[in-house]
Design a protein around this motif. Structure first.
Motif, PDB file in Angstrom:
ATOM      1  N   ASN A   1       0.848  -1.189   0.000  1.00 47.81           N
ATOM      2  CA  ASN A   1       0.000   0.000   0.000  1.00 47.81           C
ATOM      3  C   ASN A   1       0.878   1.231   0.000  1.00 47.81           C
ATOM      4  O   ASN A   1       1.903   1.281   0.677  1.00 47.81           O
ATOM      5  CB  ASN A   1      -0.896  -0.025   1.246  1.00 47.81           C
ATOM      6  CG  ASN A   1      -1.933   1.069   1.229  1.00 47.81           C
ATOM      7  OD1 ASN A   1      -1.608   2.234   1.327  1.00 47.81           O
ATOM      8  ND2 ASN A   1      -3.176   0.677   1.125  1.00 47.81           N
TER       9      ASN A   1
ATOM     10  N   GLU B   1       0.560   3.935   1.411  1.00 46.45           N
ATOM     11  CA  GLU B   1       0.617   4.619   2.689  1.00 46.45           C
ATOM     12  C   GLU B   1       1.562   3.924   3.678  1.00 46.45           C
ATOM     13  O   GLU B   1       1.860   4.458   4.725  1.00 46.45           O
ATOM     14  CB  GLU B   1      -0.801   4.687   3.296  1.00 46.45           C
ATOM     15  CG  GLU B   1      -1.809   5.453   2.442  1.00 46.45           C
ATOM     16  CD  GLU B   1      -1.482   6.916   2.340  1.00 46.45           C
ATOM     17  OE1 GLU B   1      -0.771   7.432   3.228  1.00 46.45           O
ATOM     18  OE2 GLU B   1      -1.927   7.559   1.383  1.00 46.45           O
TER      19      GLU B   1
ATOM     20  N   GLU C   1      -4.715   0.333  -8.006  1.00 44.93           N
ATOM     21  CA  GLU C   1      -4.857  -0.171  -6.639  1.00 44.93           C
ATOM     22  C   GLU C   1      -3.733   0.348  -5.751  1.00 44.93           C
ATOM     23  O   GLU C   1      -3.944   0.734  -4.604  1.00 44.93           O
ATOM     24  CB  GLU C   1      -4.856  -1.695  -6.652  1.00 44.93           C
ATOM     25  CG  GLU C   1      -4.998  -2.331  -5.276  1.00 44.93           C
ATOM     26  CD  GLU C   1      -4.952  -3.849  -5.325  1.00 44.93           C
ATOM     27  OE1 GLU C   1      -4.847  -4.462  -4.248  1.00 44.93           O
ATOM     28  OE2 GLU C   1      -4.996  -4.422  -6.436  1.00 44.93           O
TER      29      GLU C   1
ATOM     30  N   LYS D   1      -5.013   5.508  -3.161  1.00 42.21           N
ATOM     31  CA  LYS D   1      -5.251   6.324  -1.966  1.00 42.21           C
ATOM     32  C   LYS D   1      -4.713   7.741  -2.113  1.00 42.21           C
ATOM     33  O   LYS D   1      -5.163   8.650  -1.408  1.00 42.21           O
ATOM     34  CB  LYS D   1      -4.644   5.645  -0.740  1.00 42.21           C
ATOM     35  CG  LYS D   1      -5.433   4.427  -0.271  1.00 42.21           C
ATOM     36  CD  LYS D   1      -4.971   3.954   1.095  1.00 42.21           C
ATOM     37  CE  LYS D   1      -5.844   2.824   1.598  1.00 42.21           C
ATOM     38  NZ  LYS D   1      -5.443   2.361   2.949  1.00 42.21           N
ATOM     39  N   SER D   2      -3.756   7.908  -3.001  1.00 40.70           N
ATOM     40  CA  SER D   2      -3.224   9.251  -3.246  1.00 40.70           C
ATOM     41  C   SER D   2      -3.919   9.927  -4.428  1.00 40.70           C
ATOM     42  O   SER D   2      -4.247  11.110  -4.376  1.00 40.70           O
ATOM     43  CB  SER D   2      -1.722   9.180  -3.523  1.00 40.70           C
ATOM     44  OG  SER D   2      -1.017   8.800  -2.373  1.00 40.70           O
TER      45      SER D   2
END
Length: 266
Positions: A3, A5, A67, A71-72
């Motif tokens: 991920n 993050e 994927e 998130k960014s």
């Protein structure tokens, strides 16, 4: 894939090599497909073959890239694009779902600037799937030809979108300087791009240069050592700049990013 993050450690230095192996895996299937379909012109043209190879690889890797970076990138694209947009290097359209009316209701037109014609069929399908079929127009030239072959006029664009594409353009500084004038005063530039590592006093600075000796051959010309953020900042006057480095990216990240928005001075 990890991920984006998650914090990274020394083993993250090896991640680019794994990605290169993924890309190399698709060389043989591409050759077989071209032979079966009697596309010998593509097979024996290095540039055409690389486009076909990368298109095949990206069909598999694109969704995984979404994927990994989602998130960014998703918060960047949702509710920030408006009016007439230029989407530079959209590939097969893996991010187009973020421009659907539910997320960006004020978008009136999107020009998808994609020079790799092997990706156009999937790009069109992605536009239709996202409900953008009536407002999405594919321009099959390079970003450096946008005002000549593409027909885009100065001061006509409300939003420029560049997601991991300026790293692959042959003349990035020239293109960036040409993109700035097409943006309207007060218009936004949404950016998620590879950049030269800022850890120039660490091992990763030398490692990034070494990896970049072969990386472009496997990723359609992508150069991971460009100070793209600096070039964009120097391209013109900005009223507001909101740029940050990728979350948790540090001295073990060979392919770091810059993410955020720039607003052109009115």
């Amino acid at each position: 894939m990890p991920n984006i993050e998650e914090p990274t450690g020394p083993f993250n230095l090896l991640r680019p090599l794994l990605l290169i192996l993924y890309s190399a895996y698709y060389i043989i299937p591409t050759i077989i497909d071209l032979i079966i379909n009697l596309k010998f012109g593509t097979l024996f043209s290095f540039s055409a073959f690389k486009d076909a190879w990368f298109a095949r690889f990206w069909t598999w890797f694109g969704p995984r890239s979404v994927e990994y970076a989602g998130k960014s990138v998703i918060p960047l694209l949702n509710h920030n694009a408006s009016g007439v947009c230029v989407d530079i290097g959209p590939g097969n359209g893996q991010w187009l779902g973020q421009f659907a009316k539910a997320n960006n209701a004020s978008i009136t037109k999107i020009y998808g600037v994609e020079p790799n014609h092997d990706m156009h069929r999937e790009l069109r399908q992605s536009a239709v799937k996202a409900g953008l079929g009536d407002i999405y127009e594919i321009i099959g030239c390079g970003a450096e030809e946008l005002t000549t072959k593409g027909g885009i006029q100065p001061g006509s664009i409300d939003t420029i979108i560049t997601v991991q594409c300026l790293c692959s353009i042959p003349t990035p500084q020239k293109v960036i300087k040409e993109l700035y004038p097409i943006l309207k005063p007060g218009g936004k530039w949404l950016m998620f791009e590879h950049i030269k590592t800022r850890y120039q006093d660490h091992f990763v600075a030398y490692w990034q240069v070494a990896v970049n000796l072969i990386w472009p051959q496997f990723f359609n010309g992508c150069d991971i050592t460009r100070p793209t953020d600096e070039w964009v900042l120097q391209s013109g006057e900005w009223e507001e700049v909101n740029l940050k480095t990728g979350a948790s990216e540090g001295p073990y990240d060979t392919v770091p990013h810059i993410i955020g928005t720039l607003t052109k001075k009115k």
